[in-house]
Design an enzyme around this catalytic site. Sequence first.
Site, short mmCIF file in Angstrom:
data_model
loop_
_atom_site.label_atom_id
_atom_site.label_comp_id
_atom_site.label_asym_id
_atom_site.label_seq_id
_atom_site.Cartn_x
_atom_site.Cartn_y
_atom_site.Cartn_z
N GLU A 102 -19.45 89.06 -4.59
CA GLU A 102 -18.02 89.18 -4.28
C GLU A 102 -17.24 89.30 -5.59
O GLU A 102 -17.82 89.40 -6.66
CB GLU A 102 -17.52 87.97 -3.48
CG GLU A 102 -17.64 86.66 -4.22
CD GLU A 102 -17.28 85.44 -3.35
OE1 GLU A 102 -17.00 85.58 -2.15
OE2 GLU A 102 -17.30 84.33 -3.91
N ASP B 298 -8.77 82.93 -7.90
CA ASP B 298 -8.99 84.38 -7.78
C ASP B 298 -7.91 85.20 -8.49
O ASP B 298 -7.31 86.10 -7.89
CB ASP B 298 -8.98 84.80 -6.29
CG ASP B 298 -9.91 83.99 -5.41
OD1 ASP B 298 -10.94 83.51 -5.92
OD2 ASP B 298 -9.60 83.84 -4.21
O1 FUB Z 1 -10.62 82.56 -2.34
C1 FUB Z 1 -11.46 82.86 -1.26
C2 FUB Z 1 -12.69 83.55 -1.73
O2 FUB Z 1 -13.38 82.73 -2.66
C3 FUB Z 1 -12.46 84.82 -2.52
O3 FUB Z 1 -12.04 85.90 -1.74
C4 FUB Z 1 -13.79 84.95 -3.13
O4 FUB Z 1 -13.90 85.91 -4.12
C5 FUB Z 1 -14.02 83.54 -3.63
O5 FUB Z 1 -13.41 83.32 -4.87
#
Ligand code: FUB
Length: 363
Positions: A263, A56
């Site tokens: 997301e 991320d």
């Molecule tokens: O790293 C945990 C979660 O996985 C992140 O917040 C999301 O965007 C995904 O990459």
Amino acid sequence: MILSPLAHQNPFRYTKIYAIETADVKPAGGMRLPSMIMMRYGMQTRYLVPGDYMADPSVHVFDGRVYIYPSHDRESGIAENDNGDHFDMRDYHVFSMDDVENGEVTDHGVVLDIKDIPWAGRQLWDCDVAHKNGRYYIYFPLKDKNDIFRIGVAIAERPQGPFIPQPDPIRGSYSIDPCVREENGEYYLYFGGLWGGQLQRYRDNKALESAAFPADDEPAIPVRVVKLSVDMLQFAEEPRPLIILDENGKPLRHGDNQRRFFEAPWMHTYKGVYYFSWSTGDTHLLCYATGSNPYGPFTYRGVILTPVVGWTTHHSIVEFRGTWYLFHHDSVPSGGKTWLRSLKVTELNYNPDGTIQTISGSG
Ligand code: FUB
């Protein structure tokens, strides 16, 4: 001016030789004179932190240096599930470098630890950092002691931390994946994530009795945008939905899971246009849309990155010294363990009309 690539690459790894014909150097009555110039050729994709698992990446250029703010993956032994419990991260590191393609990557160590956050429950997920008036603010999602994701803030005097957390999360905050963007002295926070990110538990910024997903032909659950307060520590207004439209000007539908937001929001600008990008989650694409102001609406434009090895895909897009880069992660080095991801960077290119050239996730 006409640029035409010659059929060969020169022996230097990152350069390609182009012939350039320029009308303005055409001698009177003579042929155009081709002159040779060296131009960049695409960089090789690079893993940035081979010795650890980081994911991320939120990337910024501060004081002429590239700073990477990733999640710090670890082996917790928690079984994989749709709630994302296996992403059980407990601290953040900061990395920096002054040459994206070949430079040494400095690990500044642990800059914020879950044990120092008074309201912490579990799971430090994707963070982002903003700079204002000589201070650096890290925004991070974390479950509180009731297992509800909130967004917290911690402050540092330097981009490499350490960051000192505020005693409480941002009032009225919820869900995950904060991304901050400064525009004309105002700071906008984009946030949200489905499934384990809990965005489906909220409507009009109020918690629902239980999670609710729209029908497939209804508008998708929108990512949120909110302006930050002058002191950077609270929301200055109620979060607003950021609407992503299709080619007919209609909001993307919930069932359109090849395109709808899931997301990993990121915002950048290119030639005066706002580019909002995100992960489609269960279809594993990084997509983007363009718009003319930070609140949207945005119009869907295409795919930035095809699926990588590993369930999640997450990124940032940054210009450094005239080249655009896509920072992201995959699970190749861990042999496909989706909770043990590795940071990567590759070059990102635009077409003359401003569209982004799709990058292969298997590259
Ligand atoms: O790293 C945990 C979660 O996985 C992140 O917040 C999301 O965007 C995904 O990459």
